[in-house]
Design a protein around this motif. Sequence first.
Motif, PDB file in Angstrom:
ATOM      1  N   SER A  89     -47.486 -46.195 -47.975  1.00 56.98           N
ATOM      2  CA  SER A  89     -47.235 -44.910 -47.374  1.00 56.98           C
ATOM      3  C   SER A  89     -46.286 -45.082 -46.133  1.00 56.98           C
ATOM      4  CB  SER A  89     -48.404 -43.880 -47.267  1.00 56.98           C
ATOM      5  OG  SER A  89     -48.804 -43.859 -48.745  1.00 56.98           O
ATOM      6  N   ALA A  90     -46.990 -45.934 -45.149  1.00 56.63           N
ATOM      7  CA  ALA A  90     -46.575 -46.017 -43.804  1.00 56.63           C
ATOM      8  C   ALA A  90     -45.207 -46.633 -43.939  1.00 56.63           C
ATOM      9  CB  ALA A  90     -47.372 -46.871 -42.981  1.00 56.63           C
ATOM     10  N   TRP A  91     -44.949 -47.768 -44.826  1.00 57.17           N
ATOM     11  CA  TRP A  91     -43.737 -48.578 -45.068  1.00 57.17           C
ATOM     12  C   TRP A  91     -42.717 -47.380 -45.547  1.00 57.17           C
ATOM     13  CZ3 TRP A  91     -43.106 -52.993 -48.967  1.00 57.17           C
ATOM     14  CH2 TRP A  91     -41.830 -53.567 -48.668  1.00 57.17           C
ATOM     15  N   ARG A  92     -43.017 -46.827 -46.395  1.00 54.79           N
ATOM     16  CA  ARG A  92     -41.979 -45.646 -46.863  1.00 54.79           C
ATOM     17  C   ARG A  92     -41.710 -44.593 -46.125  1.00 54.79           C
ATOM     18  NH1 ARG A  92     -42.672 -43.446 -52.558  1.00 54.79           N
ATOM     19  NH2 ARG A  92     -40.291 -43.854 -52.519  1.00 54.79           N
ATOM     20  N   ALA A  93     -42.421 -44.239 -44.958  1.00 55.05           N
ATOM     21  CA  ALA A  93     -42.265 -43.453 -43.825  1.00 55.05           C
ATOM     22  C   ALA A  93     -41.349 -43.842 -42.954  1.00 55.05           C
ATOM     23  CB  ALA A  93     -43.563 -42.883 -43.552  1.00 55.05           C
ATOM     24  N   ALA A  94     -41.621 -45.154 -42.576  1.00 54.14           N
ATOM     25  CA  ALA A  94     -40.699 -45.647 -41.498  1.00 54.14           C
ATOM     26  C   ALA A  94     -39.370 -46.034 -42.101  1.00 54.14           C
ATOM     27  CB  ALA A  94     -41.704 -47.187 -41.083  1.00 54.14           C
ATOM     28  N   GLU A  95     -39.377 -46.534 -43.479  1.00 53.09           N
ATOM     29  CA  GLU A  95     -38.178 -47.059 -43.995  1.00 53.09           C
ATOM     30  C   GLU A  95     -37.804 -46.313 -45.413  1.00 53.09           C
ATOM     31  OE1 GLU A  95     -37.842 -51.142 -44.373  1.00 53.09           O
ATOM     32  OE2 GLU A  95     -37.609 -51.450 -42.245  1.00 53.09           O
ATOM     33  N   PRO A  96     -37.462 -45.050 -45.307  1.00 51.88           N
ATOM     34  CA  PRO A  96     -37.363 -44.284 -46.459  1.00 51.88           C
ATOM     35  C   PRO A  96     -36.222 -44.742 -47.499  1.00 51.88           C
ATOM     36  CG  PRO A  96     -36.618 -42.860 -44.671  1.00 51.88           C
ATOM     37  CD  PRO A  96     -37.342 -44.110 -44.134  1.00 51.88           C
ATOM     38  N   GLY A  97     -35.358 -45.375 -47.215  1.00 52.08           N
ATOM     39  CA  GLY A  97     -34.162 -45.987 -47.963  1.00 52.08           C
ATOM     40  C   GLY A  97     -34.558 -47.363 -48.343  1.00 52.08           C
ATOM     41  N   SER A  98     -35.692 -47.938 -48.207  1.00 52.77           N
ATOM     42  CA  SER A  98     -36.083 -49.147 -48.357  1.00 52.77           C
ATOM     43  C   SER A  98     -36.078 -49.406 -50.049  1.00 52.77           C
ATOM     44  CB  SER A  98     -37.229 -49.662 -47.742  1.00 52.77           C
ATOM     45  OG  SER A  98     -37.637 -51.200 -48.325  1.00 52.77           O
ATOM     46  N   ALA A  99     -35.349 -50.073 -50.627  1.00 56.84           N
ATOM     47  CA  ALA A  99     -35.442 -50.550 -51.987  1.00 56.84           C
ATOM     48  C   ALA A  99     -36.839 -51.112 -52.320  1.00 56.84           C
ATOM     49  CB  ALA A  99     -34.268 -51.333 -52.473  1.00 56.84           C
ATOM     50  N   ASP A 100     -37.077 -52.151 -51.501  1.00 53.60           N
ATOM     51  CA  ASP A 100     -38.355 -52.941 -51.625  1.00 53.60           C
ATOM     52  C   ASP A 100     -39.548 -51.983 -51.647  1.00 53.60           C
ATOM     53  OD1 ASP A 100     -36.787 -55.174 -51.678  1.00 53.60           O
ATOM     54  OD2 ASP A 100     -37.675 -56.243 -50.152  1.00 53.60           O
ATOM     55  N   ALA A 101     -39.621 -51.055 -50.776  1.00 49.60           N
ATOM     56  CA  ALA A 101     -40.811 -50.214 -50.858  1.00 49.60           C
ATOM     57  C   ALA A 101     -40.830 -49.306 -52.054  1.00 49.60           C
ATOM     58  CB  ALA A 101     -40.630 -49.325 -49.567  1.00 49.60           C
ATOM     59  N   ALA A 102     -39.772 -48.893 -52.446  1.00 55.34           N
ATOM     60  CA  ALA A 102     -39.581 -47.921 -53.749  1.00 55.34           C
ATOM     61  C   ALA A 102     -39.895 -48.908 -54.704  1.00 55.34           C
ATOM     62  CB  ALA A 102     -38.281 -47.349 -53.956  1.00 55.34           C
ATOM     63  N   VAL A 103     -39.484 -49.898 -54.885  1.00 54.76           N
ATOM     64  CA  VAL A 103     -40.054 -50.701 -56.258  1.00 54.76           C
ATOM     65  C   VAL A 103     -41.416 -51.107 -55.904  1.00 54.76           C
ATOM     66  CG1 VAL A 103     -39.270 -53.313 -55.580  1.00 54.76           C
ATOM     67  CG2 VAL A 103     -39.316 -52.585 -57.804  1.00 54.76           C
ATOM     68  N   VAL A 104     -42.035 -51.488 -54.820  1.00 56.25           N
ATOM     69  CA  VAL A 104     -43.603 -51.554 -54.906  1.00 56.25           C
ATOM     70  C   VAL A 104     -44.178 -50.370 -55.200  1.00 56.25           C
ATOM     71  CG1 VAL A 104     -45.565 -52.176 -53.407  1.00 56.25           C
ATOM     72  CG2 VAL A 104     -43.364 -53.650 -52.924  1.00 56.25           C
ATOM     73  N   HIS A 105     -43.857 -49.276 -54.698  1.00 52.22           N
ATOM     74  CA  HIS A 105     -44.482 -47.924 -55.073  1.00 52.22           C
ATOM     75  C   HIS A 105     -44.270 -47.729 -56.673  1.00 52.22           C
ATOM     76  CE1 HIS A 105     -45.417 -43.552 -55.219  1.00 52.22           C
ATOM     77  NE2 HIS A 105     -44.186 -43.354 -55.732  1.00 52.22           N
ATOM     78  N   ALA A 106     -43.293 -48.064 -57.285  1.00 54.68           N
ATOM     79  CA  ALA A 106     -43.207 -47.868 -58.814  1.00 54.68           C
ATOM     80  C   ALA A 106     -44.083 -48.818 -59.625  1.00 54.68           C
ATOM     81  CB  ALA A 106     -41.854 -47.839 -59.188  1.00 54.68           C
ATOM     82  N   THR A 107     -44.015 -50.182 -59.061  1.00 55.43           N
ATOM     83  CA  THR A 107     -44.908 -51.149 -59.745  1.00 55.43           C
ATOM     84  C   THR A 107     -46.341 -50.774 -59.516  1.00 55.43           C
ATOM     85  OG1 THR A 107     -43.126 -52.621 -59.289  1.00 55.43           O
ATOM     86  CG2 THR A 107     -45.226 -53.490 -60.201  1.00 55.43           C
ATOM     87  N   ALA A 108     -46.747 -50.270 -58.320  1.00 58.09           N
ATOM     88  CA  ALA A 108     -48.078 -49.900 -58.230  1.00 58.09           C
ATOM     89  C   ALA A 108     -48.703 -48.763 -59.122  1.00 58.09           C
ATOM     90  CB  ALA A 108     -48.457 -49.497 -56.671  1.00 58.09           C
ATOM     91  N   LEU A 109     -47.747 -48.023 -59.230  1.00 53.43           N
ATOM     92  CA  LEU A 109     -48.138 -46.763 -60.353  1.00 53.43           C
ATOM     93  C   LEU A 109     -48.454 -47.366 -61.673  1.00 53.43           C
ATOM     94  CD1 LEU A 109     -45.596 -43.943 -59.209  1.00 53.43           C
ATOM     95  CD2 LEU A 109     -48.014 -43.904 -58.831  1.00 53.43           C
ATOM     96  N   ILE A 110     -47.461 -48.277 -62.186  1.00 47.54           N
ATOM     97  CA  ILE A 110     -47.702 -49.059 -63.349  1.00 47.54           C
ATOM     98  C   ILE A 110     -49.008 -49.565 -63.495  1.00 47.54           C
ATOM     99  CG2 ILE A 110     -46.838 -50.562 -64.846  1.00 47.54           C
ATOM    100  CD1 ILE A 110     -44.180 -50.103 -63.844  1.00 47.54           C
ATOM    101  N   ASP A 111     -49.316 -50.392 -62.134  1.00 46.03           N
ATOM    102  CA  ASP A 111     -50.500 -51.093 -62.229  1.00 46.03           C
ATOM    103  C   ASP A 111     -51.895 -50.211 -62.536  1.00 46.03           C
ATOM    104  OD1 ASP A 111     -52.371 -53.548 -62.146  1.00 46.03           O
ATOM    105  OD2 ASP A 111     -52.670 -52.626 -59.869  1.00 46.03           O
ATOM    106  N   LEU A 112     -51.754 -49.221 -61.576  1.00 43.28           N
ATOM    107  CA  LEU A 112     -52.884 -48.008 -61.634  1.00 43.28           C
ATOM    108  C   LEU A 112     -52.851 -47.386 -63.112  1.00 43.28           C
ATOM    109  CD1 LEU A 112     -54.928 -46.077 -59.896  1.00 43.28           C
ATOM    110  CD2 LEU A 112     -52.964 -44.836 -59.561  1.00 43.28           C
TER     111      LEU A 112
END
Length: 377
Positions: free
Chosen positions: A123-146
């Motif tokens: 969450s801190a990463w996405r807030a600091a870099e809202p346009g980060s593709a890496d942060a976005a794909v980690v978020h999506a993949t974490a949801l799949i794992d969850l």
Amino acid sequence: MAVLLLLVPPLIWALAKLATRYFNRRTADLQQKTEALKAASAARAQIDPTAFGLPSDGDLDPTRATAPGADAAQLAQAEEAATAGDWKPFAAYLAEAGTDWNERYRRLWKLAEHASKDDGWLSAWRAAEPGSADAAVVHATALIDLAWQVRSSKQAKHVTREQFDAFHRVLGEATEASRAAAELAPDDPSPFVSQLPIAMGLGWSHEQFDALWQQVIARAPYHYSAHQTALQYWCRKWSGSHEQMSAFAERAAAGAPPESLLSGLRLAALHELEFTEDDYRSWMTPQANQAIDKVIADLKTVPTDDPRLPGLHHLLAYGLTHNRRWAEAVEQFRLADRYIDHAPWTYTGRPKATYIEIRNRALTGWDKAGRPAPPTA
């Protein structure tokens, strides 16, 4: 008529005696076979694997798929920093993979597994870099794992309605998150590969899956994890059939370079077929032998520390044992090492016991054959 009536009792008595003799003989045969199986099992149970250069039973680790890699220290430091809320070491760890898509996906899942348990740093990463593709794909993949944690790895009949409802809800969120990540990095196959388990879980149609698959292979035609997941989609327990699964494995393996190791898909399909049908004969065909030989040859085209190798060593050890190619099976057990969180062992729900049973069968067969050396290429 009277004579016939007089003959009936002796005939019945004779038939009864024959039947009794037959069933007694069958019972004795079955008892003999049972005792032989018990004796063989007891003999295998007494095998000391260390005498064959293999890890002891106590050293087997069913919680890990591989030994800690060369990046273990870096990953541990990144995890420690993330626990304190610092996302930058994790971001650097993922970025270092560059465009090695297989390696990027492996690292991506390391981050996703951490984030699915504690996402404060993400969450801190996405807030600091809202346009980060890496942060976005980690978020999506974490949801799949969850989502898959919520569902569990149990068979569908053992999953509750509440679990399924939550599973589908989180996968829906993951779908939108994956599409958003793909928009930020259109050349990266990872957001599309991450959608493959979503397609499995939500039961996408074959047309929908094919459209997604074209997006994957357009960016990474030999992506290892993508092909492994797609094989599962096409198997009978998900959205396909034995024939569709086998056809997919054959197409993918036939057109792939050796270093892609996609020849291993044939082994995965053989195991899926054998396990589903409870019929080991799928390993005992000329085609199975050819598939095994091809994988053994392809393993020589990649470095010995390639993270894809352990899973293939385990499948080869299993298939070679069923094929009674004892020397080669023992060699693969040696190469597989002690980390056994892999198919085929994990399919049974008792991975350590299954591993020991098959390994001991290979060791017994090899020992009785005089411990021959494995054939050269």
